[in-house]
Design an enzyme around this catalytic site. Structure first.
Site, PDB file in Angstrom:
ATOM      1  N   ARG A  88       0.860  -1.187   0.000  1.00  6.44           N
ATOM      2  CA  ARG A  88       0.000   0.000   0.000  1.00  6.44           C
ATOM      3  C   ARG A  88       0.896   1.236   0.000  1.00  6.44           C
ATOM      4  O   ARG A  88       1.962   1.242   0.609  1.00  6.44           O
ATOM      5  CB  ARG A  88      -0.885   0.017   1.255  1.00  6.44           C
ATOM      6  CG  ARG A  88      -1.857   1.179   1.265  1.00  6.44           C
ATOM      7  CD  ARG A  88      -2.559   1.380   2.610  1.00  6.44           C
ATOM      8  NE  ARG A  88      -3.484   2.490   2.530  1.00  6.44           N
ATOM      9  CZ  ARG A  88      -3.934   3.164   3.581  1.00  6.44           C
ATOM     10  NH1 ARG A  88      -3.577   2.808   4.801  1.00  6.44           N
ATOM     11  NH2 ARG A  88      -4.766   4.178   3.418  1.00  6.44           N
ATOM     12  N   HIS A  89       0.426   2.294  -0.684  1.00  9.35           N
ATOM     13  CA  HIS A  89       1.193   3.543  -0.695  1.00  9.35           C
ATOM     14  C   HIS A  89       1.488   4.018   0.732  1.00  9.35           C
ATOM     15  O   HIS A  89       0.816   3.641   1.681  1.00  9.35           O
ATOM     16  CB  HIS A  89       0.411   4.621  -1.446  1.00  9.35           C
ATOM     17  CG  HIS A  89      -0.957   4.860  -0.848  1.00  9.35           C
ATOM     18  ND1 HIS A  89      -1.136   5.586   0.306  1.00  9.35           N
ATOM     19  CD2 HIS A  89      -2.170   4.413  -1.213  1.00  9.35           C
ATOM     20  CE1 HIS A  89      -2.419   5.595   0.611  1.00  9.35           C
ATOM     21  NE2 HIS A  89      -3.073   4.885  -0.292  1.00  9.35           N
ATOM     22  N   GLY A  90       2.473   4.900   0.864  1.00 11.10           N
ATOM     23  CA  GLY A  90       2.829   5.446   2.166  1.00 11.10           C
ATOM     24  C   GLY A  90       1.854   6.528   2.610  1.00 11.10           C
ATOM     25  O   GLY A  90       0.823   6.769   1.962  1.00 11.10           O
TER      26      GLY A  90
END
Ligand SMILES: *[C@@H]1O[C@H](CO)[C@@H](O)[C@H](O)[C@H]1NC(C)=O
Ligand SMILES: *[C@@H]1O[C@H](CO)[C@@H](O)[C@H](O)[C@H]1NC(C)=O
Length: 495
Positions: A88-90
């Site tokens: 998942r993106h940061g």
């Protein structure tokens, strides 16, 4: 650290240079890390999908390159052949929609005039607290989010040094959702790896890196946008999230509304569950993005936080989790894609073994063509996939009416999909296997911790057994069929 840097630079490098490089890289790392004791709030464990990774996985972040051995990872006669990671993106900015609601709430506080109460007036403090978010930010990756990714890269590289070797750098395969925050996350991850291979050197543009920039693939990483049945029955269906809406007007939320109205001295009728939720999230955003504990955190106590966490989990449950079958079934293309990678790795490895037995000059440790596959997506990518695989399923559904009974639920999105959350499949080849079937084994990691397999609760499985357990999904789930609307008799358009 010194030792690790020395090793990377190679034994031929003069010790003084190694020392300088180690100092430089540790300086660079420290400035990226910020304060070693991150600002915390008692509310932090309840932020659901807006939870910071380090709040779920404390202890991981301080020295991302410290050599790490997970005692549960396979070692010895088994060597990792391939790693497929879904990431998942940061940490990201609030979305434009969230920012609009926050502005509305902020306006409400500014309009209410000075509170009559002297002394500590939280409403006034909040009215004076700068909003700090503008529409353009709309869900983009923030600097802290880039740091999340760089550090994850460094930790994975130190956990799987053979897979993330310098010579495999050009063999990395990166795939991403088209959303900016995901594309940027992939780039930041690559920059983290660059730092690993070339400590102290500034990373080049991602486009100039050996493996190239991440390739966009929304069919895989945003499968939910491509599943007509999901869109019709859940996403665009006003009644699908019935329990979320009912909980918003239920007694637990009404309690909080009254309490917050009294605390902030605004009419309770001016507030609603959405505004309360955005106030709560603003505490999480200020912590995660800016590292500050803002007065928004003082609006709530832990009991409120638990209720607001449940509200967030209810939405994830009915929209992305076990609530409806189509939520998880829509991810079966992604699931199958992962196993296609693993199948291919098994085939290649078998072929390499055969070659090296025939021609001993041919090294056994020759890597396969894609030893590391990194795919960047969303909480909405990971939750359906984990649900499909049977994880975090409670005996009873989460509803508007069983908040108390669900206090100890498995489905807590903050523990499963915080920012930078990751699900990793590791395929191993085991030398001393007695049968060909035992040669290939698999482990799964969720957020860098070994995830017991759903069928056995063991930390490792024979690859064949895992495939066998999921054969219904591997063979019997076709997105084209799963996502087709039942008997809609119209000209079917191309998806
Ligand atoms: C919307 O969701 C409700 C509740 O799950 C369901 O009964 C109904 O059939 C759905 N509507 C559509 C158009 O799918
Ligand atoms: C649509 O309806 C027609 C007439 O009732 C029928 O002949 C046809 O098979 C249907 N098509 C689909 C895809 O169900």
């Amino acid at each position: 650290m010194l030792r690790a840097s020395g090793r990377r630079l190679g034994a031929a490098v003069a010790p003084a240079v190694a020392l300088a490089a180690a100092l430089l890289s540790s300086l660079a790392r420290c400035s990226l890390l910020g304060p070693s004791d991150p600002v915390a709030s008692v509310l932090s464990p309840y932020f659901g999908t807006k939870t910071r990774y380090e709040d779920v996985n404390p202890g991981l972040v301080l020295d991302p390159e410290a050599p790490r051995r997970d005692p549960e990872l396979l070692e010895g006669t088994c060597t990792p052949v391939q790693l497929v990671a879904l990431i998942r993106h940061g940490t990201r900015y609030p979305t434009a929609k969230q920012i609009r609601k926050l502005r509305q709430l902020h306006g409400l506080l500014q309009a209410r005039g000075r509170g009559s109460a002297g002394g500590r007036d939280l409403g006034a403090a909040l009215a004076d607290w700068p909003l700090g978010y503008a529409d353009w930010m709309d869900g983009q990756l923030v600097e802290k989010g880039r740091q999340d990714m760089r550090q994850l890269a460094l930790r994975l590289a130190s956990l799987f040094p053979a897979l993330f070797s310098r010579e495999n750098y050009g063999r990395l395969r990166l795939l991403t959702s088209s959303k900016h925050r995901c594309v940027d996350s992939g780039a930041a991850f690559l920059q983290g790896l660059w730092q690993h291979y070339h400590p102290g050197l500034p990373p080049p543009d991602v486009a100039d890196m050996e493996c190239g920039p991440p390739r966009i693939n929304d069919k895989l990483m945003r499968f939910f946008d491509h599943c007509e049945k999901f869109l019709t029955e859940v996403e665009r269906n006003a009644t699908a999230l019935y329990h979320v809406e009912a909980f918003k007007t239920g007694p637990e939320m009404q309690n909080i509304l009254k309490k917050v109205a009294a605390t902030l001295q605004v009419p309770v009728n001016d507030l609603n569950a959405d505004l309360i939720q955005v106030a709560f999230f603003t505490c999480s955003f200020d912590l995660a993005i800016k590292g500050v504990k803002s007065p928004w955190c003082d609006v709530f106590d832990i009991d409120d936080a638990r209720v607001l966490e449940y509200l967030n989990d209810l939405k994830q449950y009915w929209k992305r989790g076990h609530g409806y079958t189509i939520n998880s079934r829509s991810s079966c293309t992604l699931f199958q894609d992962i196993f296609q990678h693993l199948d291919k790795a098994v085939e290649q490895k078998q072929r390499l073994e055969k070659f090296s037995n025939l021609l001993p000059v041919f090294s056994k440790s020759q890597p396969i063509s894609s030893p590391v596959i990194l795919q960047f997506g969303h909480a909405e990518t990971l939750l359906p996939l984990l649900s499909l695989m049977g994880y975090f399923k409670d005996k009873e559904p989460l509803t508007a009416y069983n908040y108390k009974e669900q206090m100890h639920r498995k489905f807590r999105s903050g523990h499963i999909v915080p920012y930078a959350s990751n699900l990793i499949f590791v395929l191993y080849h085991c030398e001393n296997a007695k049968t060909p079937k035992e040669q290939f084994q698999v482990q799964m990691l969720l957020n860098e911790k070994v995830l017991p397999l759903a069928h056995s609760q063991e930390t490792v499985s024979l690859y064949e057994d895992l495939k066998n357990y999921y054969k219904d999904i591997l063979q019997g789930c076709q997105n084209s069929e799963e996502c087709e609307l039942p008997k809609v008799n119209s000209t079917s358009d191309e998806l």
